[in-house]
Design an enzyme around this catalytic site. Sequence first.
Site, PDB file in Angstrom:
ATOM      1  N   ASN A  11       0.827  -1.150  -0.043  1.00  0.00           N
ATOM      2  CA  ASN A  11       0.227   0.034   0.009  1.00  0.00           C
ATOM      3  C   ASN A  11       0.742   1.212   0.130  1.00  0.00           C
ATOM      4  O   ASN A  11       1.522   1.720   1.044  1.00  0.00           O
ATOM      5  CB  ASN A  11      -0.858  -0.123   1.341  1.00  0.00           C
ATOM      6  N   LYS A  13       0.214   4.354  -0.236  1.00  0.00           N
ATOM      7  CA  LYS A  13      -0.439   5.438   0.456  1.00  0.00           C
ATOM      8  C   LYS A  13      -0.134   6.774  -0.481  1.00  0.00           C
ATOM      9  O   LYS A  13      -0.111   6.468  -1.837  1.00  0.00           O
ATOM     10  CB  LYS A  13       0.138   5.613   1.745  1.00  0.00           C
ATOM     11  N   HIS A  97      -9.534   1.118   4.673  1.00  0.00           N
ATOM     12  CA  HIS A  97      -8.382   1.166   5.352  1.00  0.00           C
ATOM     13  C   HIS A  97      -8.789   2.184   6.576  1.00  0.00           C
ATOM     14  O   HIS A  97      -9.352   3.140   6.519  1.00  0.00           O
ATOM     15  CB  HIS A  97      -7.040   1.805   4.489  1.00  0.00           C
ATOM     16  N   GLU A  99      -6.954   4.560   8.003  1.00  0.00           N
ATOM     17  CA  GLU A  99      -6.893   5.839   7.598  1.00  0.00           C
ATOM     18  C   GLU A  99      -8.191   6.625   6.833  1.00  0.00           C
ATOM     19  O   GLU A  99      -8.317   7.821   7.020  1.00  0.00           O
ATOM     20  CB  GLU A  99      -5.558   6.302   6.853  1.00  0.00           C
ATOM     21  N   GLU A 168      -5.719  -5.222  10.576  1.00  0.00           N
ATOM     22  CA  GLU A 168      -4.557  -4.104  10.811  1.00  0.00           C
ATOM     23  C   GLU A 168      -4.881  -3.498  11.992  1.00  0.00           C
ATOM     24  O   GLU A 168      -5.715  -2.475  12.121  1.00  0.00           O
ATOM     25  CB  GLU A 168      -4.445  -3.129   9.475  1.00  0.00           C
ATOM     26  N   GLY A 174       2.143   2.010  10.757  1.00  0.00           N
ATOM     27  CA  GLY A 174       3.251   3.104  10.581  1.00  0.00           C
ATOM     28  C   GLY A 174       3.897   3.370  12.096  1.00  0.00           C
ATOM     29  O   GLY A 174       4.522   4.363  12.160  1.00  0.00           O
ATOM     30  N   SER A 214       3.049  -2.426  10.470  1.00  0.00           N
ATOM     31  CA  SER A 214       4.758  -2.496  10.494  1.00  0.00           C
ATOM     32  C   SER A 214       5.250  -3.928  10.209  1.00  0.00           C
ATOM     33  O   SER A 214       6.038  -4.401  10.596  1.00  0.00           O
ATOM     34  CB  SER A 214       5.036  -2.247  11.946  1.00  0.00           C
ATOM     35  N   GLY A 235       2.764  -1.479   4.147  1.00  0.00           N
ATOM     36  CA  GLY A 235       2.649   0.134   4.121  1.00  0.00           C
ATOM     37  C   GLY A 235       4.103   0.556   3.868  1.00  0.00           C
ATOM     38  O   GLY A 235       4.915   0.616   2.656  1.00  0.00           O
ATOM     39  N   GLY A 236       4.844   1.395   4.625  1.00  0.00           N
ATOM     40  CA  GLY A 236       6.265   1.900   4.851  1.00  0.00           C
ATOM     41  C   GLY A 236       7.060   0.860   4.185  1.00  0.00           C
ATOM     42  O   GLY A 236       7.710   1.568   3.119  1.00  0.00           O
TER      43      GLY A 236
HETATM   44  P1  PGA Z   1       2.513  -0.139   7.589  1.00  0.00           P
HETATM   45  O1  PGA Z   1       1.345   0.390   7.057  1.00  0.00           O
HETATM   46  O2  PGA Z   1       3.226  -1.139   7.279  1.00  0.00           O
HETATM   47  O3  PGA Z   1       3.560   1.327   7.306  1.00  0.00           O
HETATM   48  O4  PGA Z   1       2.435  -0.102   9.320  1.00  0.00           O
HETATM   49  C1  PGA Z   1       0.329  -0.670   6.872  1.00  0.00           C
HETATM   50  C2  PGA Z   1      -0.809  -0.314   6.397  1.00  0.00           C
HETATM   51  O5  PGA Z   1      -1.559   0.946   6.636  1.00  0.00           O
HETATM   52  O6  PGA Z   1      -1.738  -0.863   5.394  1.00  0.00           O
END
Ligand code: PGA
Length: 252
Positions: A11, A13, A97, A99, A168, A174, A214, A235-236
């Site tokens: 992802n 983002k 998601h 967010e 999640e 994050g 993470s 994500g990251g």
């Molecule tokens: P992250 O994000 O791996 O940076 O924690 C995961 C996500 O929001 O899908």
Amino acid sequence: MTKRRPLIAGNWKMHLDVASAAALAREVANKVSRARHCDIAVMPPHPLIPAVARVLDGSPIGYGAQDISAEEEGAFTGEVSARMLLSLGCTYAIVGHSERREYHLESDVLVHAKTVMALKAGLIPVVCVGEKLAERKAEKTLHRIRTQVETALKGLDDSVGRVVLAYEPIWAIGTGLTATPAQAEEVHEFIRGVVDSMYGAQVAEKIRILYGGSVKPDNASALMSEKDVDGALVGGASLTAESFAGIVNYGD
Ligand code: PGA
């Protein structure tokens, strides 16, 4: 028991631009195209999808969107429809998601409508659920997850088997804090039980449940070794080809 094929999805983002997204897609393709043990996908921001598609079309790496409108078409300024995403060659759409839920006030009911729309269009919805830290501390995790899963998957037809769920925990996204494999497995097993009570064992055994929050190359293998963890939403660590490939190759 059905052997579920893992899915590792990145992802991206709200990062990158046309040139850097195409470059990242190219690097990812170079590093992971030979992986055969799992499905792989990236989810760029909407305007970057065509550039990524040009790189990935013809490769085994799929792509999708980070969100989708619950509406088919019409006067919905700023929204992006399932049909538009399909016409770009998308296979997946992330739905709900955390967010989106937090910053755009998306409700469980809207997440359900988006799930229905994605399935109707032939996209694979990656439906995210997860609890806040306060909910975990108050031991309300499973209650919250049950509500999210039951609402998102309510009243679906046979296409329910195509849904991908992503657990999640919001406190892990994050933050560098990852759920332990045991914490993840507890919730994944619970989610599969909820799906079983709604649609029966055959669907529950088939549906893939990803873990997100993470995920990194050094924790992917332990998470993936849990019996109900069928992949990762990253994500990251999906923003560099090296770390994403390190997760895709979790078994090496
Ligand atoms: P992250 O994000 O791996 O940076 O924690 C995961 C996500 O929001 O899908």
